[in-house]
Design a protein around this motif. Sequence first.
Motif, PDB file in Angstrom:
ATOM      1  N   PHE A  63     -31.803 -32.211  28.693  1.00 16.47           N
ATOM      2  CA  PHE A  63     -33.131 -33.085  27.968  1.00 16.47           C
ATOM      3  C   PHE A  63     -32.218 -34.848  29.023  1.00 16.47           C
ATOM      4  O   PHE A  63     -32.881 -35.138  29.493  1.00 16.47           O
ATOM      5  CB  PHE A  63     -33.417 -33.534  27.009  1.00 16.47           C
ATOM      6  CG  PHE A  63     -34.744 -32.358  26.933  1.00 16.47           C
ATOM      7  CD1 PHE A  63     -36.304 -32.297  26.547  1.00 16.47           C
ATOM      8  CD2 PHE A  63     -34.267 -31.097  25.672  1.00 16.47           C
ATOM      9  CE1 PHE A  63     -36.981 -31.526  26.407  1.00 16.47           C
ATOM     10  CE2 PHE A  63     -34.991 -30.109  25.582  1.00 16.47           C
ATOM     11  CZ  PHE A  63     -36.387 -29.770  26.304  1.00 16.47           C
ATOM     12  N   HIS A  64     -31.161 -34.727  28.027  1.00 16.74           N
ATOM     13  CA  HIS A  64     -30.643 -35.778  28.610  1.00 16.74           C
ATOM     14  C   HIS A  64     -29.798 -35.992  30.377  1.00 16.74           C
ATOM     15  O   HIS A  64     -29.975 -37.394  30.847  1.00 16.74           O
ATOM     16  CB  HIS A  64     -28.964 -35.505  27.846  1.00 16.74           C
ATOM     17  CG  HIS A  64     -29.861 -35.908  26.710  1.00 16.74           C
ATOM     18  ND1 HIS A  64     -28.761 -35.227  25.730  1.00 16.74           N
ATOM     19  CD2 HIS A  64     -30.402 -35.587  25.925  1.00 16.74           C
ATOM     20  CE1 HIS A  64     -28.650 -35.766  24.634  1.00 16.74           C
ATOM     21  NE2 HIS A  64     -29.646 -35.708  24.794  1.00 16.74           N
ATOM     22  N   ARG A  65     -30.011 -35.175  30.979  1.00 15.95           N
ATOM     23  CA  ARG A  65     -29.841 -34.958  31.960  1.00 15.95           C
ATOM     24  C   ARG A  65     -30.929 -34.852  33.245  1.00 15.95           C
ATOM     25  O   ARG A  65     -31.156 -36.087  35.028  1.00 15.95           O
ATOM     26  CB  ARG A  65     -29.654 -33.358  33.123  1.00 15.95           C
ATOM     27  CG  ARG A  65     -27.706 -33.659  32.468  1.00 15.95           C
ATOM     28  CD  ARG A  65     -27.236 -32.059  32.954  1.00 15.95           C
ATOM     29  NE  ARG A  65     -27.601 -30.702  32.734  1.00 15.95           N
ATOM     30  CZ  ARG A  65     -28.251 -30.314  33.014  1.00 15.95           C
ATOM     31  NH1 ARG A  65     -28.588 -30.105  34.169  1.00 15.95           N
ATOM     32  NH2 ARG A  65     -28.850 -29.345  32.043  1.00 15.95           N
ATOM     33  N   LYS A  66     -31.941 -34.946  32.561  1.00 10.56           N
ATOM     34  CA  LYS A  66     -33.615 -35.133  32.980  1.00 10.56           C
ATOM     35  C   LYS A  66     -33.314 -36.295  32.856  1.00 10.56           C
ATOM     36  O   LYS A  66     -33.700 -37.044  34.082  1.00 10.56           O
ATOM     37  CB  LYS A  66     -34.523 -33.858  32.676  1.00 10.56           C
ATOM     38  CG  LYS A  66     -35.842 -34.880  33.092  1.00 10.56           C
ATOM     39  CD  LYS A  66     -35.489 -34.381  34.331  1.00 10.56           C
ATOM     40  CE  LYS A  66     -37.713 -34.442  35.097  1.00 10.56           C
ATOM     41  NZ  LYS A  66     -37.512 -34.633  36.537  1.00 10.56           N
ATOM     42  N   ILE A  67     -33.427 -37.152  32.242  1.00 12.58           N
ATOM     43  CA  ILE A  67     -33.601 -38.946  31.407  1.00 12.58           C
ATOM     44  C   ILE A  67     -32.543 -39.593  32.502  1.00 12.58           C
ATOM     45  O   ILE A  67     -33.326 -40.317  33.366  1.00 12.58           O
ATOM     46  CB  ILE A  67     -32.826 -39.086  30.007  1.00 12.58           C
ATOM     47  CG1 ILE A  67     -34.593 -38.411  29.207  1.00 12.58           C
ATOM     48  CG2 ILE A  67     -33.616 -40.444  29.805  1.00 12.58           C
ATOM     49  CD1 ILE A  67     -34.171 -38.052  27.912  1.00 12.58           C
ATOM     50  N   LYS A  68     -31.650 -39.632  32.771  1.00 13.34           N
ATOM     51  CA  LYS A  68     -30.688 -39.852  33.778  1.00 13.34           C
ATOM     52  C   LYS A  68     -31.200 -39.426  34.999  1.00 13.34           C
ATOM     53  O   LYS A  68     -31.295 -41.140  36.087  1.00 13.34           O
ATOM     54  CB  LYS A  68     -28.919 -38.914  33.661  1.00 13.34           C
ATOM     55  CG  LYS A  68     -27.627 -39.746  35.261  1.00 13.34           C
ATOM     56  CD  LYS A  68     -27.479 -40.857  34.723  1.00 13.34           C
ATOM     57  CE  LYS A  68     -26.888 -41.634  35.906  1.00 13.34           C
ATOM     58  NZ  LYS A  68     -26.189 -42.998  35.138  1.00 13.34           N
ATOM     59  N   GLU A  69     -31.983 -38.241  35.363  1.00 17.50           N
ATOM     60  CA  GLU A  69     -32.272 -38.543  36.847  1.00 17.50           C
ATOM     61  C   GLU A  69     -33.594 -39.200  36.907  1.00 17.50           C
ATOM     62  O   GLU A  69     -33.761 -39.519  37.957  1.00 17.50           O
ATOM     63  CB  GLU A  69     -32.533 -36.528  36.886  1.00 17.50           C
ATOM     64  CG  GLU A  69     -31.403 -35.663  37.344  1.00 17.50           C
ATOM     65  CD  GLU A  69     -31.713 -34.412  36.687  1.00 17.50           C
ATOM     66  OE1 GLU A  69     -32.809 -34.324  36.806  1.00 17.50           O
ATOM     67  OE2 GLU A  69     -30.205 -33.749  36.674  1.00 17.50           O
TER      68      GLU A  69
ATOM     69  N   THR B 164     -40.612 -32.738  24.535  1.00 20.33           N
ATOM     70  CA  THR B 164     -40.723 -33.098  25.797  1.00 20.33           C
ATOM     71  C   THR B 164     -40.359 -34.245  26.007  1.00 20.33           C
ATOM     72  O   THR B 164     -39.485 -34.812  24.932  1.00 20.33           O
ATOM     73  CB  THR B 164     -42.454 -32.857  25.561  1.00 20.33           C
ATOM     74  OG1 THR B 164     -42.739 -33.493  25.387  1.00 20.33           O
ATOM     75  CG2 THR B 164     -42.862 -31.744  25.881  1.00 20.33           C
ATOM     76  N   ILE B 165     -40.390 -34.811  27.565  1.00 22.48           N
ATOM     77  CA  ILE B 165     -40.479 -36.329  28.030  1.00 22.48           C
ATOM     78  C   ILE B 165     -41.339 -36.949  28.155  1.00 22.48           C
ATOM     79  O   ILE B 165     -42.450 -35.983  28.835  1.00 22.48           O
ATOM     80  CB  ILE B 165     -39.213 -36.609  28.760  1.00 22.48           C
ATOM     81  CG1 ILE B 165     -38.163 -35.835  27.886  1.00 22.48           C
ATOM     82  CG2 ILE B 165     -39.224 -37.709  29.346  1.00 22.48           C
ATOM     83  CD1 ILE B 165     -36.651 -35.419  29.371  1.00 22.48           C
TER      84      ILE B 165
ATOM     85  N   ILE C 208     -43.889 -33.935  30.257  1.00 21.63           N
ATOM     86  CA  ILE C 208     -42.488 -33.305  30.797  1.00 21.63           C
ATOM     87  C   ILE C 208     -41.963 -31.781  30.657  1.00 21.63           C
ATOM     88  O   ILE C 208     -41.522 -32.617  29.235  1.00 21.63           O
ATOM     89  CB  ILE C 208     -41.131 -34.716  31.656  1.00 21.63           C
ATOM     90  CG1 ILE C 208     -42.081 -35.092  32.383  1.00 21.63           C
ATOM     91  CG2 ILE C 208     -40.519 -33.241  32.258  1.00 21.63           C
ATOM     92  CD1 ILE C 208     -40.947 -36.386  33.328  1.00 21.63           C
ATOM     93  N   HIS C 209     -42.166 -31.068  30.657  1.00 24.03           N
ATOM     94  CA  HIS C 209     -40.956 -29.637  29.966  1.00 24.03           C
ATOM     95  C   HIS C 209     -40.000 -29.620  31.077  1.00 24.03           C
ATOM     96  O   HIS C 209     -39.873 -28.792  31.667  1.00 24.03           O
ATOM     97  CB  HIS C 209     -41.811 -28.831  30.085  1.00 24.03           C
ATOM     98  CG  HIS C 209     -44.120 -29.002  28.974  1.00 24.03           C
ATOM     99  ND1 HIS C 209     -43.937 -28.653  27.331  1.00 24.03           N
ATOM    100  CD2 HIS C 209     -44.675 -29.654  29.279  1.00 24.03           C
ATOM    101  CE1 HIS C 209     -44.746 -28.833  26.804  1.00 24.03           C
ATOM    102  NE2 HIS C 209     -45.827 -29.002  28.082  1.00 24.03           N
ATOM    103  N   VAL C 210     -38.826 -29.617  30.300  1.00 22.03           N
ATOM    104  CA  VAL C 210     -38.020 -29.174  30.816  1.00 22.03           C
ATOM    105  C   VAL C 210     -37.190 -28.225  30.841  1.00 22.03           C
ATOM    106  O   VAL C 210     -37.545 -26.985  29.413  1.00 22.03           O
ATOM    107  CB  VAL C 210     -36.383 -30.305  29.991  1.00 22.03           C
ATOM    108  CG1 VAL C 210     -35.134 -30.623  30.762  1.00 22.03           C
ATOM    109  CG2 VAL C 210     -37.198 -31.525  29.953  1.00 22.03           C
TER     110      VAL C 210
END
Length: 431
Positions: free
Chosen positions: A137-143, A347-348, A360-362
């Motif tokens: 989740f944290h990597r997806k937020i960074k991206e 989720t995000i 967004i489902h990670v």
Amino acid sequence: MNRRFAVCGISNRAMSMFIQPLLTDFAATNQVVSLLDSDLHRVDLCLEKFPELVDVQSYKDDQFDQMINETKPDVIIVVSRDDTHIDYILKALANDIDVITEKPMVTTSEDAVKVLEAEKSSKGTVTVAFNYRYSPFHRKIKEMVLEGKIGRVTSVDLNWYIDTYHGASYFKRWNRNRDLSGGLSIHKSTHHFDLVNWWVDQYPEEVFAYGALNYYGPNGELNPDPTTDNRHCGTCQVQNGCDYYMRWNPRTLQSSVKDDHLKMGEDNDKQYTGYRPDACIFDSEIEIEDTYTATVKYNKGALLSYSINFSLPFEGYRLAINGTKGRIETQEWHAPSRVPFEVPEQTIDYYPLFGSREVIHVVQTPGGHGGGDPILLNDIFLGVDPRRDYEILAGAKAGAYSIAVGEAVWKSAKENHPVSIKELLKIKQKI
């Protein structure tokens, strides 16, 4: 060619996070050559758990130089008590040896400066094991931030919740002494400050905060006997009157006690010599804070609103990152097995400034700290994943900024004024 590793601090974390993977998943190119601890009983426990290390040399904490000369490690892994990190890091850098250290890198801004200066004059480098960065989740937020989904970041709201099981554990153990841990705004919150620093890719400049000791310590409202000090959960005469104890150790389930810290207290031969991790959470020596709110100003205009509470009915966090083009939101529930109600899937949520919400489902990965630990270990022991096009493995600079924000939080709370990060880190120009 194998890299040779020395492990300083044979904690449970050292064995599970570093030693076991080095002996299994990463054994082809890495080797443990020495173990060091202030208590050789810990080394004995390690050898009992990993008999394949029986021929590895072990040392006391005052034998660091001897260990370096005799076993010639390429890398030092520091997993000892927080306040001891600084000594091992500086000695390793003085010998041009790379360092991998658990968070927090050190416990004071003064020591963080020493690490930065030592690294500049050394062939060795410092890596801080900020595993929270590696959560899917944290990597997806960074991206998403890097992709410009929300434009320029303007503000961040981060509220962190620690439940009565986890929160109380810090006040049963050495973490409750600021000299040993830096306080919880450093020992725990540096994880969170590093995440925000990394997400927004800005440098913290100033902090204003409030803090309080609301739940633990001698004045805790749920203290069953304010007249008695220095108790231990396992032998306490008023344990049945303590709500924190009874929440995790109901009388009808004494044969299967849920509180791991109590189990450790009863099983002293598995601990450091003379140490018990079940000290009373209402002891008079406790003076660190268990509640914080803070505002952090960043060099490119972002503002962070942060809070953390160490005695709540559930554990997790709520996050919102706002920008000139939209907003990212997520909520995570840690340890759902400790929550007496159903929790939703994380989720995000992405809200463009003008448009409808996108959920967004990670894709998640197994492993500790939300799946972050295994991916971090791959980067550490196999080299940074070349497919990733952004920086994620943290170094000494990231460690220093996280420490400075944590120190600024408790100092601002104590002194009731804003605290400059530049002054704490003695920054005359960008480090």
